[in-house]
Scaffold this motif. Sequence first.
Motif, PDB file in Angstrom:
ATOM      1  N   GLY A  68       0.789  -1.223   0.000  1.00 55.13           N
ATOM      2  CA  GLY A  68       0.000   0.000   0.000  1.00 55.13           C
ATOM      3  C   GLY A  68       0.816   1.265   0.000  1.00 55.13           C
ATOM      4  N   GLU A  69       2.136   1.154   0.200  1.00 56.12           N
ATOM      5  CA  GLU A  69       2.999   2.332   0.144  1.00 56.12           C
ATOM      6  C   GLU A  69       3.320   2.689  -1.301  1.00 56.12           C
ATOM      7  OE1 GLU A  69       5.450   2.228   4.384  1.00 56.12           O
ATOM      8  OE2 GLU A  69       6.458   1.610   2.536  1.00 56.12           O
ATOM      9  N   ARG A  70       3.715   3.921  -1.492  1.00 60.54           N
ATOM     10  CA  ARG A  70       4.107   4.399  -2.827  1.00 60.54           C
ATOM     11  C   ARG A  70       5.619   4.300  -2.979  1.00 60.54           C
ATOM     12  NH1 ARG A  70       2.091   7.048  -7.073  1.00 60.54           N
ATOM     13  NH2 ARG A  70       0.052   7.155  -6.047  1.00 60.54           N
ATOM     14  N   LEU A  71       6.034   3.767  -4.104  1.00 58.55           N
ATOM     15  CA  LEU A  71       7.445   3.723  -4.460  1.00 58.55           C
ATOM     16  C   LEU A  71       7.716   4.808  -5.498  1.00 58.55           C
ATOM     17  CD1 LEU A  71      10.192   2.233  -4.260  1.00 58.55           C
ATOM     18  CD2 LEU A  71       9.465   0.883  -6.232  1.00 58.55           C
ATOM     19  N   GLU A  72       8.698   5.640  -5.211  1.00 62.05           N
ATOM     20  CA  GLU A  72       9.111   6.673  -6.155  1.00 62.05           C
ATOM     21  C   GLU A  72      10.580   6.446  -6.494  1.00 62.05           C
ATOM     22  OE1 GLU A  72       8.192  10.518  -4.657  1.00 62.05           O
ATOM     23  OE2 GLU A  72       6.030  10.188  -4.655  1.00 62.05           O
ATOM     24  N   VAL A  73      10.851   6.204  -7.762  1.00 63.51           N
ATOM     25  CA  VAL A  73      12.200   5.899  -8.213  1.00 63.51           C
ATOM     26  C   VAL A  73      12.547   6.791  -9.396  1.00 63.51           C
ATOM     27  CG1 VAL A  73      13.668   4.179  -9.345  1.00 63.51           C
ATOM     28  CG2 VAL A  73      12.236   3.500  -7.410  1.00 63.51           C
ATOM     29  N   ARG A  74      13.653   7.483  -9.298  1.00 66.40           N
ATOM     30  CA  ARG A  74      14.209   8.172 -10.459  1.00 66.40           C
ATOM     31  C   ARG A  74      15.249   7.250 -11.088  1.00 66.40           C
ATOM     32  NH1 ARG A  74      15.506  14.416 -11.347  1.00 66.40           N
ATOM     33  NH2 ARG A  74      13.257  14.186 -11.690  1.00 66.40           N
ATOM     34  N   ASP A 121       0.059  -5.260  -3.832  1.00 62.36           N
ATOM     35  CA  ASP A 121       0.171  -6.625  -3.317  1.00 62.36           C
ATOM     36  C   ASP A 121       1.466  -6.786  -2.532  1.00 62.36           C
ATOM     37  OD1 ASP A 121      -2.147  -7.534  -4.828  1.00 62.36           O
ATOM     38  OD2 ASP A 121      -0.848  -7.393  -6.597  1.00 62.36           O
ATOM     39  N   ALA A 122       1.368  -7.487  -1.400  1.00 62.97           N
ATOM     40  CA  ALA A 122       2.585  -7.913  -0.722  1.00 62.97           C
ATOM     41  C   ALA A 122       3.160  -9.105  -1.469  1.00 62.97           C
ATOM     42  CB  ALA A 122       2.275  -8.286   0.724  1.00 62.97           C
ATOM     43  N   GLY A 123       4.490  -9.227  -1.465  1.00 60.59           N
ATOM     44  CA  GLY A 123       5.076 -10.391  -2.116  1.00 60.59           C
ATOM     45  C   GLY A 123       6.474 -10.125  -2.627  1.00 60.59           C
ATOM     46  N   THR A 124       6.991 -11.131  -3.325  1.00 62.36           N
ATOM     47  CA  THR A 124       8.337 -11.094  -3.885  1.00 62.36           C
ATOM     48  C   THR A 124       8.254 -10.759  -5.365  1.00 62.36           C
ATOM     49  OG1 THR A 124       9.092 -12.738  -2.287  1.00 62.36           O
ATOM     50  CG2 THR A 124      10.445 -12.435  -4.262  1.00 62.36           C
ATOM     51  N   PHE A 125       8.832  -9.632  -5.737  1.00 63.39           N
ATOM     52  CA  PHE A 125       8.819  -9.159  -7.116  1.00 63.39           C
ATOM     53  C   PHE A 125      10.247  -8.783  -7.510  1.00 63.39           C
ATOM     54  CE2 PHE A 125       4.810  -8.133  -4.982  1.00 63.39           C
ATOM     55  CZ  PHE A 125       3.924  -8.857  -5.764  1.00 63.39           C
ATOM     56  N   GLY A 143      17.178  -6.187 -10.216  1.00 62.40           N
ATOM     57  CA  GLY A 143      17.306  -6.262  -8.768  1.00 62.40           C
ATOM     58  C   GLY A 143      15.992  -6.694  -8.141  1.00 62.40           C
ATOM     59  N   PRO A 144      15.995  -7.091  -6.861  1.00 60.60           N
ATOM     60  CA  PRO A 144      14.769  -7.528  -6.185  1.00 60.60           C
ATOM     61  C   PRO A 144      13.909  -6.344  -5.738  1.00 60.60           C
ATOM     62  CG  PRO A 144      16.761  -8.404  -5.141  1.00 60.60           C
ATOM     63  CD  PRO A 144      17.177  -7.280  -6.029  1.00 60.60           C
ATOM     64  N   LEU A 145      12.616  -6.564  -5.735  1.00 65.54           N
ATOM     65  CA  LEU A 145      11.640  -5.621  -5.190  1.00 65.54           C
ATOM     66  C   LEU A 145      10.746  -6.398  -4.233  1.00 65.54           C
ATOM     67  CD1 LEU A 145      10.117  -2.929  -5.032  1.00 65.54           C
ATOM     68  CD2 LEU A 145       8.851  -3.606  -7.076  1.00 65.54           C
ATOM     69  N   ILE A 146      10.829  -6.069  -2.957  1.00 64.83           N
ATOM     70  CA  ILE A 146      10.114  -6.805  -1.916  1.00 64.83           C
ATOM     71  C   ILE A 146       9.046  -5.908  -1.311  1.00 64.83           C
ATOM     72  CG2 ILE A 146      10.318  -8.090   0.232  1.00 64.83           C
ATOM     73  CD1 ILE A 146      11.848  -9.285  -2.216  1.00 64.83           C
ATOM     74  N   VAL A 147       7.807  -6.390  -1.326  1.00 65.40           N
ATOM     75  CA  VAL A 147       6.685  -5.663  -0.725  1.00 65.40           C
ATOM     76  C   VAL A 147       6.244  -6.455   0.504  1.00 65.40           C
ATOM     77  CG1 VAL A 147       4.410  -4.659  -1.060  1.00 65.40           C
ATOM     78  CG2 VAL A 147       5.997  -4.822  -3.006  1.00 65.40           C
ATOM     79  N   GLU A 148       6.411  -5.846   1.670  1.00 67.24           N
ATOM     80  CA  GLU A 148       6.148  -6.532   2.933  1.00 67.24           C
ATOM     81  C   GLU A 148       4.689  -6.418   3.328  1.00 67.24           C
ATOM     82  OE1 GLU A 148       8.780  -4.533   5.568  1.00 67.24           O
ATOM     83  OE2 GLU A 148      10.567  -5.661   4.917  1.00 67.24           O
TER      84      GLU A 148
END
Length: 434
Positions: A68-74, A121-125, A143-148
């Motif tokens: 539910g959090e927002r990811l901001e990546v440049r 969604d929580a999970g392994t991405f 690289g890994p993206l992990i949503v807890e």
Amino acid sequence: MSNLTLTRRSVLVSGAAALILPRVALAAPTVLRAEPVVAQILPKGDGKTAMLGLNGTTPGPELRLKQGERLEVRFENHIGSDSALHWHGIRIDNAMDGVPGMTQDPVPDGGHFDYSFVAPDAGTFWYHSHSRSWEQVEQGLYGPLIVEEAAPPKVDHDVTVVIDDWRLQEDGTLMGGFGNRHDFAHAGRMGNFARAVPSRNKVRRGDRLRLRLINTATARVFPVIISGGAGKIVALDGMPLASPRDIKEIVLAPAQRMDLIVDVTDALRFDFPTREEPYELGRIEVEGENPNPIGGDILALPAANVAAPDTPVHDLTLTMQGGAMGGRHTGDDIWALNGHSGLPDTPFASFKRGETARIRLTNDTAFPHGMHLHGHHFFEETEGTLGDLRDTTLLNRNETRDILCVFDNPGKWLLHCHMLEHQASGMKTWVEVV
């Protein structure tokens, strides 16, 4: 299934834990800088490898956030050619999907692109280049993206394990020849050196671990044998299983993921089975004893908020064709889907938002294919029974599988083989949700 042709088995074991996944503390925004890097892919003391990476490393840093959090990546591109980042398995806004020519312009060398999305969604991405991906992913742009979860399961350590292979010379130099016709027409670019790269290299006997396995290879299907622990499989492709499953067989197609919860009894080994002795991909060493093991049953993770399929409005067939030893097709490249190579001008199918479709995937070729749908997850179906919820499904030669998907994410979405050399030479199409 192709065996690894390896001559470095004797030195792999001693050096397998030398490469550890980096993590990055998220800020707003996080900067991911793509650039040339030098990595110690071979065991320490052997030659290093000039590659591409993110923030100075390959694999790139592990990104973590809460559901539910927002990811901001440049994303800053400094690799000398166009690039872009795709966020694999995340059901995000179409404009953030990272597909040059479909959802965004390619990011030129010296340019940047700002990605911003909420992780539903929580999970392994994971994230990876989607520009000349058969070359840039092989060179290290991922690289890994992990949503807890808001309330994650109780474990002593949450460990990500990236599994990959590389085609290296004896001195560690990454071999060229990207895009050669033999790789494209056969199983893809198979490496001659492979390893499992964990985010942690030591645990205690008695620790309970969450292991997040990610196959980041461009082509290799990895069977994996895990020893030194006992536990359950709890999620596939980021989606929780309704009931934890015994660890009987682990097979990961390119881009697939698997979450396990295991209790450590000895050094954890990750082995690739061969016709001879198992080839050790890597290990997590044991040091000391946990005086207060967690114990107890391994419970299911919180269910994902994914719409259940309704009666299908569409019944479709998508047939994989071509390749070496394959039949003729009407496409103009090595591989084809339904007789067409590459992205057609019009979508394979159009759906109204919320419609359910059944797609029969038929592999009419001599090689396996891991078919990946962007922006959605789908249910694998067996004889009318809903199976696992995935974003990438593995079909072996001459295999057919039905998938059921609720197309509820508007936009234009790729559907393609994640053996990236196959995608590059024809095996891709797209769907539209309006």
